[in-house]
Design a protein around this motif. Structure first.
Motif, PDB file in Angstrom:
ATOM      1  N   ALA A 240      70.989  45.760  73.126  1.00  0.00           N
ATOM      2  CA  ALA A 240      71.478  46.376  74.359  1.00  0.00           C
ATOM      3  C   ALA A 240      71.012  47.828  74.461  1.00  0.00           C
ATOM      4  O   ALA A 240      70.577  48.284  75.526  1.00  0.00           O
ATOM      5  CB  ALA A 240      73.001  46.299  74.406  1.00  0.00           C
ATOM      6  N   PHE A 241      71.065  48.553  73.350  1.00  0.00           N
ATOM      7  CA  PHE A 241      70.614  49.947  73.358  1.00  0.00           C
ATOM      8  C   PHE A 241      69.115  50.035  73.621  1.00  0.00           C
ATOM      9  O   PHE A 241      68.643  50.860  74.425  1.00  0.00           O
ATOM     10  CB  PHE A 241      70.950  50.625  72.037  1.00  0.00           C
ATOM     11  N   ARG A 242      68.328  49.195  72.949  1.00  0.00           N
ATOM     12  CA  ARG A 242      66.879  49.249  73.102  1.00  0.00           C
ATOM     13  C   ARG A 242      66.458  48.937  74.539  1.00  0.00           C
ATOM     14  O   ARG A 242      65.571  49.591  75.092  1.00  0.00           O
ATOM     15  CB  ARG A 242      66.220  48.283  72.110  1.00  0.00           C
TER      16      ARG A 242
ATOM     17  N   GLN B 121      62.772  51.421  81.265  1.00  0.00           N
ATOM     18  CA  GLN B 121      63.003  51.479  82.711  1.00  0.00           C
ATOM     19  C   GLN B 121      62.246  50.351  83.430  1.00  0.00           C
ATOM     20  O   GLN B 121      61.308  50.580  84.190  1.00  0.00           O
ATOM     21  CB  GLN B 121      62.579  52.851  83.250  1.00  0.00           C
ATOM     22  N   ARG B 122      62.659  49.138  83.144  1.00  0.00           N
ATOM     23  CA  ARG B 122      62.057  47.968  83.755  1.00  0.00           C
ATOM     24  C   ARG B 122      63.153  46.956  84.066  1.00  0.00           C
ATOM     25  O   ARG B 122      64.158  46.867  83.365  1.00  0.00           O
ATOM     26  CB  ARG B 122      61.041  47.328  82.811  1.00  0.00           C
ATOM     27  N   ALA B 123      62.956  46.130  85.090  1.00  0.00           N
ATOM     28  CA  ALA B 123      63.990  45.169  85.499  1.00  0.00           C
ATOM     29  C   ALA B 123      63.903  43.853  84.731  1.00  0.00           C
ATOM     30  O   ALA B 123      64.919  43.227  84.462  1.00  0.00           O
ATOM     31  CB  ALA B 123      63.861  44.890  86.998  1.00  0.00           C
TER      32      ALA B 123
ATOM     33  N   ILE C 278      73.761  39.461  76.303  1.00  0.00           N
ATOM     34  CA  ILE C 278      73.241  40.815  76.516  1.00  0.00           C
ATOM     35  C   ILE C 278      72.182  40.815  77.619  1.00  0.00           C
ATOM     36  O   ILE C 278      72.103  41.731  78.444  1.00  0.00           O
ATOM     37  CB  ILE C 278      72.652  41.381  75.205  1.00  0.00           C
ATOM     38  N   LEU C 279      71.361  39.775  77.642  1.00  0.00           N
ATOM     39  CA  LEU C 279      70.284  39.711  78.640  1.00  0.00           C
ATOM     40  C   LEU C 279      70.809  39.481  80.052  1.00  0.00           C
ATOM     41  O   LEU C 279      70.164  39.876  81.030  1.00  0.00           O
ATOM     42  CB  LEU C 279      69.305  38.595  78.272  1.00  0.00           C
ATOM     43  N   ALA C 280      71.949  38.828  80.169  1.00  0.00           N
ATOM     44  CA  ALA C 280      72.489  38.491  81.497  1.00  0.00           C
ATOM     45  C   ALA C 280      72.787  39.753  82.290  1.00  0.00           C
ATOM     46  O   ALA C 280      73.493  40.654  81.823  1.00  0.00           O
ATOM     47  CB  ALA C 280      73.747  37.645  81.346  1.00  0.00           C
ATOM     48  N   SER C 281      72.231  39.829  83.483  1.00  0.00           N
ATOM     49  CA  SER C 281      72.497  40.963  84.368  1.00  0.00           C
ATOM     50  C   SER C 281      72.186  40.530  85.790  1.00  0.00           C
ATOM     51  O   SER C 281      71.427  39.578  86.015  1.00  0.00           O
ATOM     52  CB  SER C 281      71.645  42.179  83.970  1.00  0.00           C
ATOM     53  N   PRO C 282      72.773  41.212  86.801  1.00  0.00           N
ATOM     54  CA  PRO C 282      72.518  40.843  88.201  1.00  0.00           C
ATOM     55  C   PRO C 282      71.030  40.857  88.535  1.00  0.00           C
ATOM     56  O   PRO C 282      70.306  41.790  88.182  1.00  0.00           O
ATOM     57  CB  PRO C 282      73.281  41.921  88.983  1.00  0.00           C
ATOM     58  N   GLY C 283      70.574  39.808  89.172  1.00  0.00           N
ATOM     59  CA  GLY C 283      69.180  39.738  89.595  1.00  0.00           C
ATOM     60  C   GLY C 283      68.212  39.274  88.531  1.00  0.00           C
ATOM     61  O   GLY C 283      67.003  39.197  88.789  1.00  0.00           O
TER      62      GLY C 283
ATOM     63  N   PHE D 235      57.792  41.699  74.576  1.00  0.00           N
ATOM     64  CA  PHE D 235      58.322  40.858  73.497  1.00  0.00           C
ATOM     65  C   PHE D 235      59.134  41.747  72.575  1.00  0.00           C
ATOM     66  O   PHE D 235      58.694  42.821  72.164  1.00  0.00           O
ATOM     67  CB  PHE D 235      57.179  40.213  72.720  1.00  0.00           C
ATOM     68  N   LEU D 236      60.332  41.300  72.225  1.00  0.00           N
ATOM     69  CA  LEU D 236      61.231  42.076  71.378  1.00  0.00           C
ATOM     70  C   LEU D 236      61.920  41.121  70.413  1.00  0.00           C
ATOM     71  O   LEU D 236      62.507  40.119  70.828  1.00  0.00           O
ATOM     72  CB  LEU D 236      62.255  42.806  72.241  1.00  0.00           C
TER      73      LEU D 236
END
Length: 290
Positions: free
Chosen positions: A39-41, A46-48, A65-70, A134-135
């Motif tokens: 989440a911190f990384r 600054q990318r969607a 953690i990956l789940a977010s609007p849009g 990739f992370l």
């Protein structure tokens, strides 16, 4: 082309992960640590990333953690548990996705158990869109080093030789080259090393079983560890790696690796000889010899 050697029994791995997922009290402190770090990384980028893949993580924390609007998130895991939610069952070694399907691929504590890491990285590169990220977090080479030493010494003493009982985890120094070999640009790797203390080696092994991370090496998984060897290993652990209060130390090392699919917008190194200033000027050295 020669196939890579089979180190891990992947079927046995899936069985043990599925069994661990059914435990009444899960042992998920490693995944919790990885999810918080992820989440911190991601917050610093600054990318969607509108299309994200949680690839092979044995716990839902990464997808959460990956789940977010849009953002469209796919979770592909090696097994289905009662609390998985929507999930695609897939093997990291044989990815079922079309080229350039995702803008972000994350792997959480699973790539240390693939038989062909370079091949898996190449497949991940293929399914990432240009300028995709990739992370990954995986167990590093110092993980469980104390347990590895004690098991090997106990086997040498009692059986006259040692068989592998702890996985040969990836070394931090190797990752940059592997990412570049897979065609990923701007590779970065770093390490999070920490110590967890236990009342005894038996408590450590209980946690490993609860994580589904007990021995699944093809060379050693089929032969049960003898009881006398196990007891001697626990004695050695207490003798060699106990603190003054009697608790033993267990090292865990989490290696983080990241890379981007090439894109024209990315920074590129300058060509040799194109510098506009002398090194001596940058260093504040007045010598004309630099």
């Amino acid at each position: 082309m020669t196939s890579p050697p089979k180190i891990f029994d992947r079927s046995l791995l899936r069985q043990r992960l599925a069994r661990a997922s059914r435990a009444a009290i899960p042992c998920d402190f490693l995944m919790t640590r990885v999810a918080e770090d992820l989440a911190f990384r991601l917050s610093t980028v600054q990318r969607a990333f509108p299309r994200a893949l949680d690839l092979g993580s044995p716990h839902s924390a990464i997808a959460e953690i990956l789940a977010s609007p849009g953002r469209f998130v796919v979770r592909a895991a090696p097994f289905v548990s009662a609390h998985s939610g929507e999930i695609l069952v897939a093997d990291e070694e044989f990815l079922p996705f079309a080229p350039e399907s995702f803008d972000l691929v994350v792997c959480g504590l699973n790539l240390q158990f693939v038989n062909d890491l370079p091949g898996v990285l190449a497949q991940i590169r293929r399914i990432l869109a240009p300028d995709g990220l990739f992370l990954a977090a995986m167990a590093g080479g110092q993980t469980l080093r104390e347990l590895r030493i004690c098991l090997a010494q106990a086997q040498e003493e009692i059986e006259g030789g040692a068989s592998p009982r702890v996985a040969p985890f990836t070394d931090l120094r190797d990752l940059g080259g592997l990412l570049q070999r897979a065609g990923l640009a701007l590779p970065v790797s770093d390490c999070d090393s920490f110590v967890v203390r236990y009342a005894s080696a038996f408590d450590l092994m209980r946690d490993l079983r609860a994580m589904g991370a007990t021995n699944m090496l093809i060379a050693g998984a089929r032969r049960p560890l003898r009881r006398d060897v196990l007891l001697r290993a626990c004695e050695l652990y207490q003798e060699l790696f106990a603190d003054g209060d009697g608790k033993i130390r267990a090292t865990f090392e989490i290696i983080w690796a990241s890379g981007w699919t090439p894109h024209e917008s990315q920074q590129k190194p300058l060509a040799p000889g194109s510098a506009q200033a002398k090194l001596s000027t940058a260093l504040g050295d007045k010598s004309e010899n630099l």
